[in-house]
Design a protein around this motif. Sequence first.
Motif, short mmCIF file in Angstrom:
data_model
loop_
_atom_site.label_atom_id
_atom_site.label_comp_id
_atom_site.label_asym_id
_atom_site.label_seq_id
_atom_site.Cartn_x
_atom_site.Cartn_y
_atom_site.Cartn_z
N SER A 199 0.86 -1.18 0.00
CA SER A 199 0.00 0.00 0.00
C SER A 199 0.89 1.23 0.00
N THR A 200 0.67 2.12 -0.97
CA THR A 200 1.49 3.32 -1.10
C THR A 200 0.68 4.55 -0.74
N LEU A 201 1.22 5.36 0.16
CA LEU A 201 0.64 6.65 0.50
C LEU A 201 1.45 7.74 -0.19
N THR A 202 0.77 8.58 -0.98
CA THR A 202 1.43 9.71 -1.62
C THR A 202 0.89 11.00 -1.04
N ILE A 203 1.79 11.88 -0.62
CA ILE A 203 1.42 13.23 -0.20
C ILE A 203 1.63 14.12 -1.41
N ASN A 204 0.57 14.75 -1.89
CA ASN A 204 0.65 15.46 -3.16
C ASN A 204 1.54 16.68 -3.12
N GLN A 205 1.31 17.57 -2.19
CA GLN A 205 2.11 18.80 -2.13
C GLN A 205 2.57 19.02 -0.71
N LEU A 206 3.87 18.90 -0.50
CA LEU A 206 4.41 18.99 0.85
C LEU A 206 4.37 20.43 1.36
N THR A 207 3.98 20.58 2.62
CA THR A 207 4.02 21.86 3.31
C THR A 207 4.79 21.66 4.61
N PRO A 208 5.11 22.74 5.33
CA PRO A 208 5.76 22.54 6.64
C PRO A 208 4.94 21.63 7.55
N ASN A 209 3.62 21.64 7.38
CA ASN A 209 2.72 20.81 8.17
C ASN A 209 2.86 19.31 7.86
N SER A 210 3.51 19.00 6.74
CA SER A 210 3.69 17.59 6.36
C SER A 210 4.76 16.90 7.19
N SER A 211 5.55 17.70 7.88
CA SER A 211 6.63 17.13 8.69
C SER A 211 6.02 16.44 9.90
N ALA A 212 6.13 15.11 9.94
CA ALA A 212 5.43 14.32 10.95
C ALA A 212 5.96 12.90 10.92
N VAL A 213 5.53 12.12 11.88
CA VAL A 213 5.77 10.68 11.85
C VAL A 213 4.53 10.03 11.25
N TYR A 214 4.73 9.15 10.26
CA TYR A 214 3.62 8.51 9.57
C TYR A 214 3.53 7.05 9.97
N TYR A 215 2.30 6.59 10.18
CA TYR A 215 2.06 5.22 10.63
C TYR A 215 1.07 4.52 9.71
N SER A 216 1.31 3.25 9.49
CA SER A 216 0.31 2.41 8.84
C SER A 216 -0.16 1.37 9.84
N GLN A 217 -1.43 1.01 9.74
CA GLN A 217 -2.03 0.06 10.67
C GLN A 217 -2.77 -1.00 9.88
N LEU A 218 -2.64 -2.26 10.29
CA LEU A 218 -3.36 -3.35 9.64
C LEU A 218 -4.63 -3.66 10.41
N ILE A 219 -5.67 -4.02 9.67
CA ILE A 219 -6.91 -4.46 10.30
C ILE A 219 -7.35 -5.77 9.67
N HIS A 220 -7.79 -6.69 10.51
CA HIS A 220 -8.19 -8.01 10.03
C HIS A 220 -9.54 -7.95 9.31
N VAL A 221 -9.70 -8.82 8.35
CA VAL A 221 -10.92 -8.87 7.55
C VAL A 221 -12.15 -9.01 8.44
N ASP A 222 -12.06 -9.81 9.50
CA ASP A 222 -13.24 -10.14 10.30
C ASP A 222 -13.51 -9.16 11.44
N SER A 223 -12.62 -8.17 11.62
CA SER A 223 -12.82 -7.28 12.76
C SER A 223 -13.99 -6.33 12.48
N PRO A 224 -14.62 -5.81 13.55
CA PRO A 224 -15.72 -4.87 13.33
C PRO A 224 -15.24 -3.69 12.50
N ASP A 225 -16.12 -3.14 11.71
CA ASP A 225 -15.71 -2.07 10.81
C ASP A 225 -15.37 -0.82 11.60
N THR A 226 -14.09 -0.43 11.57
CA THR A 226 -13.67 0.75 12.33
C THR A 226 -13.52 1.96 11.44
N VAL A 227 -13.82 1.80 10.17
CA VAL A 227 -13.66 2.91 9.23
C VAL A 227 -15.02 3.53 8.95
N PRO A 228 -15.15 4.83 9.11
CA PRO A 228 -16.47 5.47 8.90
C PRO A 228 -16.96 5.29 7.47
#
Length: 102
Positions: free
Chosen positions: A73-102
């Motif tokens: 899975s690739t995350l692209t940030i289109n246009q970097l700003t000073p606000n883009s400076s951060a720590v980025y995290y990816s998280q895995l979710i299991h197929v059977d887990s309750p839907d946590t995404v709105p």
Amino acid sequence: SNQVHQSPASLYKNQGKSAKMVCSHSISGYDRVLWYKQSNYREFVFLGYMIGTSGFPEAGFVIEGDANAGGTSTLTINQLTPNSSAVYYSQLIHVDSPDTVP
């Protein structure tokens, strides 16, 4: 062994450029990748998610690839700003887990 990899470990780019980072894993049964960033103020900001090969990014981001085991899975940030400076995290979710995404 079950592995999750996020790369690159660190990334330096100029303002206005775009930046890409990838999350890959080898854990069967997991087909969802969520992306967050943690700002200087320590809060987590949700950047979007991927289910299988469908990406659902927030504005200003692109999420593409394959969230299934063996995929990337690739995350692209289109246009970097000073606000883009951060720590980025990816998280895995299991197929059977309750839907946590709105």
